[in-house]
Scaffold this active site. Structure first.
Site, PDB file in Angstrom:
ATOM      1  CG  PHE A 185       0.674   7.890   1.888  1.00 22.09           C
ATOM      2  CD1 PHE A 185       1.211   9.169   1.760  1.00 22.09           C
ATOM      3  CD2 PHE A 185       1.245   7.018   2.809  1.00 22.09           C
ATOM      4  CE1 PHE A 185       2.306   9.567   2.514  1.00 22.09           C
ATOM      5  CE2 PHE A 185       2.344   7.404   3.568  1.00 22.09           C
ATOM      6  CZ  PHE A 185       2.875   8.686   3.419  1.00 22.09           C
ATOM      7  CD  GLU A 245      -2.839   1.106   2.406  1.00 21.97           C
ATOM      8  OE1 GLU A 245      -3.655   0.157   2.330  1.00 21.97           O
ATOM      9  OE2 GLU A 245      -2.830   1.928   3.347  1.00 21.97           O
TER      10      GLU A 245
END
Length: 654
Positions: free
Chosen positions: A23, A21
């Site tokens: 961002f 993941e």
């Protein structure tokens, strides 16, 4: 343009997989450096897919879609876009789904986001029909909408909470059983896979997974359930993240980390061992779907690379196997260099700074005897790269921090939020979720009440410094022992109506094991320039700025809600915390510069708005907070003399 579930089904029996993941970084430099990092990680680690986060209320919508495009189109990674559906313009949901389809992104993680607060988030002039909360209250509404509008085009994932979801509606009672009916409905509505929130209590995950697989509804019988794990980057980040996510830390894990919490390097090493143990515990457990793991990377590289290598989660390829078989006997331990086949009969060299791109080498008639020959090529070698460009072993070694180019993976090894290097992909918030109070509306009202005068706000700040208030909107944690050493000075500033949000005292060469100020490896020495950051009224700023300009030990940055910016030297880069350690370069984990301050400036005033929104529009408190936001300046003052650091406070309190 592959679906996650199709890729999972295509894996051979017994295979494991993982996902990562990321961002969107807050600065353009961070975004560019994340691309370099992603290129390297995609080659070295080969995740089955990556996910891109979405900020609260669509606050990172543009940047999230840019990052998704980079991953999907430029890097060819199967990409899953997070999408929240509350507290934003209704059209944002449609735009995000349309853009995802246009980019070839076929995977969506459908999330609710913050609890719906329509009245608080409705912009002036916005009609109720434009409010996403009209159509979306829970994640199940988003799942149903995606299925209605797009059929089976998207592979849809949903979130689950092994220890229960801590929500405003039941904040004091986390229980997976409470959430279970909602998860059943989300799955029935069309979810293709389940991804869990981060956890460290592996027994809680075991019980949670067993409960789902054996549920009488049968909806979880074969669906992929992907455990979410967060590599431990630092002790402070771990404690903050577990507090915000309400994830428990088992006593044995906490003891291991408490023993090394002053040394970030050791915390990271112990953290790799802890997460690797969780993976090895879960990996052999029976599962009707292929066993996978999702890692919350915080945009960092080194720790997750070690975990994946230690747990043998990186799938080999035939090219790797052939390459290692040929050269394993010839190369010393470490990074191996594999020249092109045309050059195999020539002398092979080991190079610690191998990159994924060939070096530009100088063509020479004779090799140098004294200089580094890594950047030289004989006439017969011209045009032949010095090393294999896409050698996975080399790239993985860089990702793990080996060799001089391994610095690319470790130069932001001390993640320090907004105080870190603005070039870092991990600069800014630790989760990329965007400006938020980090507490529910009910908790905010309990903490901060209903201030109606400026002095009421001053009182809140002073109570926080005295330890009577656990959080203020700009800090969800109490004062550290280090900051407590200057609490008297901070209280004096707040008594003037200058509200402090960040600060540190001077430190001149204390041992790195000092119980209050120490950090880093043992037998080092740490230093700090004193600084303080505060809000102050516009009229006070007009008086203070000329004094700041006149002082030769002061560097300052200042800005307001309207985007105005002032600085003593906009080009200055100010390491305000550094350490010297045996056998290491000087480490500078805390840096203040214009680009980082301006990024924080925007966020700090967004937090004013978030605080203002929890009160009715025409209330006295709402008007007070709005007027403060419009008038007050945010100022960061750095004092250059770390030997006589008390001068900062004497100057400001004159």
């Amino acid at each position: 343009m592959e679906k996650i579930t199709d890729k999972i089904k295509a894996l051979p029996d017994g295979a494991n997989y993982f996902s990562l993941e990321f961002f969107p970084p807050k600065t353009s430099m961070g975004f560019a450096n994340l691309q370099t990092r992603l290129e390297r990680m995609s080659r070295a680690l080969r995740p089955l897919f990556v996910t891109v986060t979405w900020g609260a209320g669509g606050s990172t919508a543009t940047k999230s879609l840019e990052l998704a495009e980079m991953c999907q189109r430029q890097l060819g990674l199967t990409t899953c876009l997070h999408l929240t559906c509350t507290n934003m313009n209704r059209s944002l949901v449609d735009d995000a789904l349309e853009q995802a389809r246009a980019l070839g992104v076929r995977n969506i993680l459908a999330l609710r986001g913050d609890a719906p607060r329509s009245e608080e988030y409705r912009d002036e002039g916005q009609s109720p029909d434009e409010d996403s909360n009209k159509d979306f209250t829970w994640a199940i509404d988003l799942v149903r909408y995606i299925r209605k509008q797009y059929g089976d085009y998207f592979c849809v994932g949903v979130a689950a909470y092994p220890e229960g979801h801590a929500d405003e509606s039941h904040p004091d009672h986390q229980d997976p059983l409470f959430d279970l009916p909602y998860l059943v409905e989300k799955t029935r509505a069309g979810a293709d896979f389940i991804m869990t929130q981060l956890f460290f209590d592996v027994n809680a995950f075991d019980k949670f997974e067993k409960m789902l697989r054996e549920h009488e509804s049968g909806v979880f019988k074969t669906i992929p359930i992907i455990p979410g794990l967060m590599p431990i980057q630092s002790y402070q980040i771990l404690r903050r993240t577990t507090k915000l996510s309400h994830a428990s830390l088992p006593d044995d894990i906490l003891r291991r980390l408490d023993a090394v919490k002053g040394d970030d390097e050791l915390v990271k090493k112990v953290g790799v061992q802890i997460i690797s143990e969780l993976v090895e515990h879960i990996k052999p457990r029976p599962s009707p779907a292929r066993r996978g793991f999702h890692f919350y990377t915080l945009n960092l590289e080194k720790a997750v690379s070690h975990i994946l290598e230690d747990c043998k989660l990186i799938q080999p390829t035939f090219e790797d196997e052939d390459e290692e078989a040929v050269f394993s006997e010839l190369d010393p331990p470490g990074i191996t260099i594999s020249p092109p086949k045309a050059a195999l009969n020539r002398e092979r060299r080991r190079l610690s700074s191998v990159n994924s791109s060939p070096h530009n080498r100088v063509i020479v008639s004779r090799p140098s005897k004294s200089s580094n020959t890594s950047f030289e090529a004989s006439e017969s070698e011209a045009g032949i790269p010095k090393s294999a460009i896409n050698n996975r072993a080399n790239t993985l070694a860089i990702s793990e921090g080996e060799g001089s180019l391994g610095r690319e993976a470790t130069w932001d090894d001390y993640p320090n939020g907004r105080w870190g290097d603005a070039r870092s992909p991990a600069f800014g918030e630790i989760d990329g979720y965007g400006p938020t109070l980090h507490v529910s509306t009910a908790q905010a009202l309990r903490l901060w009440g209903h201030p109606v005068e400026v002095e009421d706000i001053s009182t809140l700040f002073r109570r926080h410094i005295r330890g009577e208030l656990e959080a203020i909107p700009w800090s969800e944690q109490g004062l550290s022992p280090e900051t407590s050493t200057i609490s008297r000075e901070l209280l004096a500033l707040n008594a003037k109506g200058w509200w402090t949000v960040a600060s540190q005292p001077a430190v001149n060469g204390l041992n790195s094991t000092n119980p209050v100020f120490g950090w880093g490896p043992k037998n080092g020495f740490v230093f700090q320039k004193p600084f303080v950051e505060f809000f102050l009224p516009g009229k006070d700023w007009e008086k203070l700025q000329p004094r700041l300009d006149e002082h030769d030990q002061i560097t300052y940055f200042a800005g307001n809600a309207h985007g105005d910016f002032e600085s003593s030297n906009e080009e200055s880069v100010n390491p305000v915390t550094w350490g010297t350690f045996a056998g290491k370069e000087i480490v500078t984990p805390t840096i203040i510069e214009a680009v980082s301050f301006r990024s924080w400036q925007e966020e700090a005033y967004s937090i004013w708005r978030e605080w203002q929104r929890i009160y009715p529009t025409r209330s006295q408190t709402n008007k007070l907070l709005g007027s403060c936001r419009e008038d007050f300046w945010l100022v960061n003052v750095i004092w250059g003399d770390f030997v006589e650091g008390q001068g900062l406070w004497e100057f400001l309190l004159e």
